[in-house]
Write a protein that holds these residues in place. Structure first.
Motif, PDB file in Angstrom:
ATOM      1  N   UNK A 397       0.809  -1.213   0.000  1.00 42.22           N
ATOM      2  CA  UNK A 397       0.000   0.000   0.000  1.00 42.22           C
ATOM      3  C   UNK A 397       0.841   1.262   0.000  1.00 42.22           C
ATOM      4  N   UNK A 398       2.165   1.145   0.208  1.00 48.17           N
ATOM      5  CA  UNK A 398       3.009   2.318   0.344  1.00 48.17           C
ATOM      6  C   UNK A 398       2.886   3.264  -0.848  1.00 48.17           C
ATOM      7  N   UNK A 399       3.027   2.751  -2.046  1.00 49.93           N
ATOM      8  CA  UNK A 399       2.979   3.633  -3.222  1.00 49.93           C
ATOM      9  C   UNK A 399       1.589   4.244  -3.399  1.00 49.93           C
ATOM     10  N   UNK A 400       0.549   3.501  -2.988  1.00 45.15           N
ATOM     11  CA  UNK A 400      -0.806   4.050  -3.088  1.00 45.15           C
ATOM     12  C   UNK A 400      -1.002   5.198  -2.114  1.00 45.15           C
ATOM     13  N   UNK A 401      -0.426   5.056  -0.912  1.00 48.18           N
ATOM     14  CA  UNK A 401      -0.523   6.139   0.070  1.00 48.18           C
ATOM     15  C   UNK A 401       0.240   7.367  -0.404  1.00 48.18           C
ATOM     16  N   UNK A 406       0.135  12.850  -2.355  1.00 49.93           N
ATOM     17  CA  UNK A 406       0.539  13.845  -3.359  1.00 49.93           C
ATOM     18  C   UNK A 406      -0.684  14.500  -3.971  1.00 49.93           C
ATOM     19  N   UNK A 407      -1.688  13.717  -4.338  1.00 49.82           N
ATOM     20  CA  UNK A 407      -2.896  14.261  -4.984  1.00 49.82           C
ATOM     21  C   UNK A 407      -3.630  15.196  -4.045  1.00 49.82           C
ATOM     22  N   UNK A 411      -3.959  19.423  -4.834  1.00 58.58           N
ATOM     23  CA  UNK A 411      -5.327  19.902  -5.086  1.00 58.58           C
ATOM     24  C   UNK A 411      -5.757  20.997  -4.115  1.00 58.58           C
ATOM     25  N   UNK A 412      -4.946  21.265  -3.120  1.00 64.21           N
ATOM     26  CA  UNK A 412      -5.317  22.311  -2.142  1.00 64.21           C
ATOM     27  C   UNK A 412      -5.188  23.686  -2.751  1.00 64.21           C
TER      28      UNK A 412
END
Length: 412
Positions: A397-401, A406-407, A411-412
Motif C-alpha cells: 500500500x506504500x505507493x498508493x498512500x 501527493x494528490x 489539489x489544495x
C-alpha cells in the motif's frame, strides 16, 4: 499466363479433390502445360480420400504422381499438442483449427516437391483469405527457392458461379451438399470443421441448423452428464479414463465425446490477417474439452508467475499461428518458453460433459503446488501466520498512500 513469368516444369498441388482444387488442377495443366503432382493430406477430416485419387486419375494425373499421406499422428503430436500447451485462443474464442493445419501442409508440399524434383507448389487459397499467407510463409521459411502458384490471384475466375461454369465446361464433377446445392466452403481436420460462405456471409442471419456437421444440437444432447478423466504428462494428454492412447486417438475420442454432448460449436466473426472481417461456423468438440482439461491440470501444477507470464504471451503466440508464422524464430522462441513451463504439468483432470459444456470438477497430481493446510479455514497447525499479511499489505500500500498524499497536496 503472364509473359514475364517462366512456366514451371512440375508443380505439386495441395489437392483436396474438391471443386476449387480440381479446377486448379485442370487450370495448371492448360495454363502452364506443366506436369502436376497432387498431394492430399489425411488430417483426420473424416472423409474417404480414395475419391481424391480417382478424381486426380480422371483429370489425367499419373498414379505415381498422386500422393495421399496419413498425417494424423504428426498433426496432433507436433502441431496441435504444442499449441494446446500454450492454451492458444485467437481473439478470445477461436481454437485455430484451420490455422494450425497449414504449416504441416506447407511442410509436406515442400518435402514432396524436393523428392519429386518439382520447381513449384500450388494451393487453392483465395486472394481474400488467410490461407494464402500461411501456405506461402511456410514455403518461404522451408525452401525459398520453390515458386508458389496461387491461381486465385492469377486467373479470371472471380466467383463461385464462374468456377461452376468452368467445371461443367471441363467435365469436372461437382459435389452437392445434402440439400442438393453446391456446398459451403468447408475446411476439416481432426481438430475442427469450419464452414463459410453462402448465407453465413451475412452476420445478421442466424446460421441454419444444417451447417453443423459434427456436433449435435445442444437441445438434442443427452440429458444425463458424462464424467471422463484425462491424464497429462508434461502438458500433453496421454490417456482417457486410464487408457493410454496415441495423440491422434486421444483427439478422435474427445471429438466423439464432445460431438455427442453438443460441445464446441462457435459462430464467430474474426479479423483476417489481410484486413477484412469474416464470419464462420466452427466445430471443435475435442479441442474444447482438451483446452478445459489442460487449464484444469495447470491450475494445480503451474506456478502463478510462470502461469501469468504464459497467459500474457498467449495472444501473441495465437496471433503468430493465425497469421502463418509457425516457422518464424519468434514462434519457436515462445514455444521454448511455453514448453519449459510444462515440465511438471502432469496429472489427471476429471470433467463433466453436459449440454454443450465441458467443466472441470476435480484434478490431482504428484506435482501439485496446492497446499490444503495453507488455505484451510480450519486449524492450519502453524503453516501460515495470518499476522504476516499485515506487513505484506502495508508495503504494497506504500505507493498508493504516497500517490494519495501527493494528490491531496496539489489539489489544495
Amino acid at each position: 499466363m503472364s509473359a514475364q513469368k517462366p512456366a514451371p516444369k512440375k508443380v505439386v498441388l495441395a489437392y483436396s479433390g474438391g471443386l476449387d482444387t480440381s479446377i486448379i488442377l485442370k487450370w495448371l495443366q492448360t495454363e502452364y502445360g506443366c506436369e502436376v503432382v497432387t498431394f492430399t493430406a489425411d488430417l483426420g477430416q473424416g472423409e474417404e480420400l480414395e475419391p481424391a485419387r480417382q478424381k486426380a486419375l480422371l483429370l489425367g494425373i499419373k498414379e505415381e504422381n498422386i500422393h495421399i499421406v496419413d498425417l494424423r499422428e504428426e498433426f496432433v503430436r507436433d502441431f496441435v499438442f504444442p499449441m494446446f500447451r500454450a492454451n492458444a485462443v485467437y481473439e478470445g474464442l477461436y481454437l485455430l483449427g484451420t490455422s494450425i493445419a497449414r504449416p504441416l501442409i506447407s511442410k509436406k508440399l515442400v518435402e514432396i516437391a524436393q523428392a519429386t524434383g518439382a520447381d513449384a507448389v500450388a494451393h487453392g487459397a483465395t486472394g481474400k483469405g488467410n490461407d494464402q499467407v500461411r501456405f506461402e510463409l511456410g514455403v518461404a521459411a522451408l525452401d525459398p527457392a520453390i515458386k508458389v502458384i496461387a491461381p486465385w490471384r492469377e486467373w479470371d475466375l472471380m466467383s463461385r458461379t464462374q468456377l461452376l461454369a468452368f467445371a461443367e465446361e471441363n467435365q469436372i464433377p461437382i459435389a452437392k451438399d445434402k440439400r442438393g446445392e453446391a456446398p459451403f466452403s468447408v475446411d476439416a481436420n481432426l481438430l475442427h470443421t469450419s464452414s463459410e460462405g453462402k448465407i453465413l456471409e451475412n452476420p445478421a442471419e442466424e446460421a441454419p441448423d444444417y451447417v453443423a456437421q459434427r456436433i449435435v444440437a445442444v437441445e438434442d444432447a443427452p440429458n444425463t452428464p458424462e464424467i471422463i478423466e484425462i491424464t497429462f504428462e508434461k502438458g500433453d494428454a496421454t490417456a482417457i479414463n486410464g487408457e493410454a492412447m496415441s495423440p491422434a486417438s486421444i483427439l478422435t475420442k474427445l471429438n466423439e465425446l464432445g460431438a455427442k454432448h453438443g460441445i464446441g460449436l462457435l459462430d464467430f466473426v474474426e479479423n483476417r490477417f489481410v484486413g477484412m472481417k469474416s464470419r464462420g461456423v466452427y466445430e471443435t468438440p475435442g479441442g474444447t474439452i482438451l483446452l478445459e482439461a489442460h487449464r484444469g491440470i495447470e491450475q494445480i501444477t503451474l506456478d502463478s508467475g510462470a502461469g501469468h507470464l504464459k497467459d500474457s504471451i498467449m495472444p501473441r503466440y495465437a496471433e503468430l499461428i493465425y497469421n502463418g508464422f509457425w516457422f518464424s524464430p519468434e514462434r519457436e522462441a515462445l514455444q521454448a518458453l511455453i514448453d519449459h513451463t510444462q515440465e511438471y504439468v502432469t496429472g489427471t483432470v476429471r470433467l463433466k460433459l453436459y449440454k454443450g459444456v465441458a467443466r472441470t470438477i476435480a484434478r490431482w497430481s504428484d506435482y501439485s503446488l496446492y497446499s490444503e493446510k495453507h488455505v484451510t479455514f480450519e486449524e492450519d497447525a502453524g503453516a501460515y501466520d495470518q499476522k504476516d499479511a499485515a506487513g505484506f499489505i502495508h508495503l504494497n500500500a506504500l505507493r498508493l498512500r504516497l500517490v494519495a498524499n501527493r494528490n491531496a497536496r496539489v489539489k489544495k
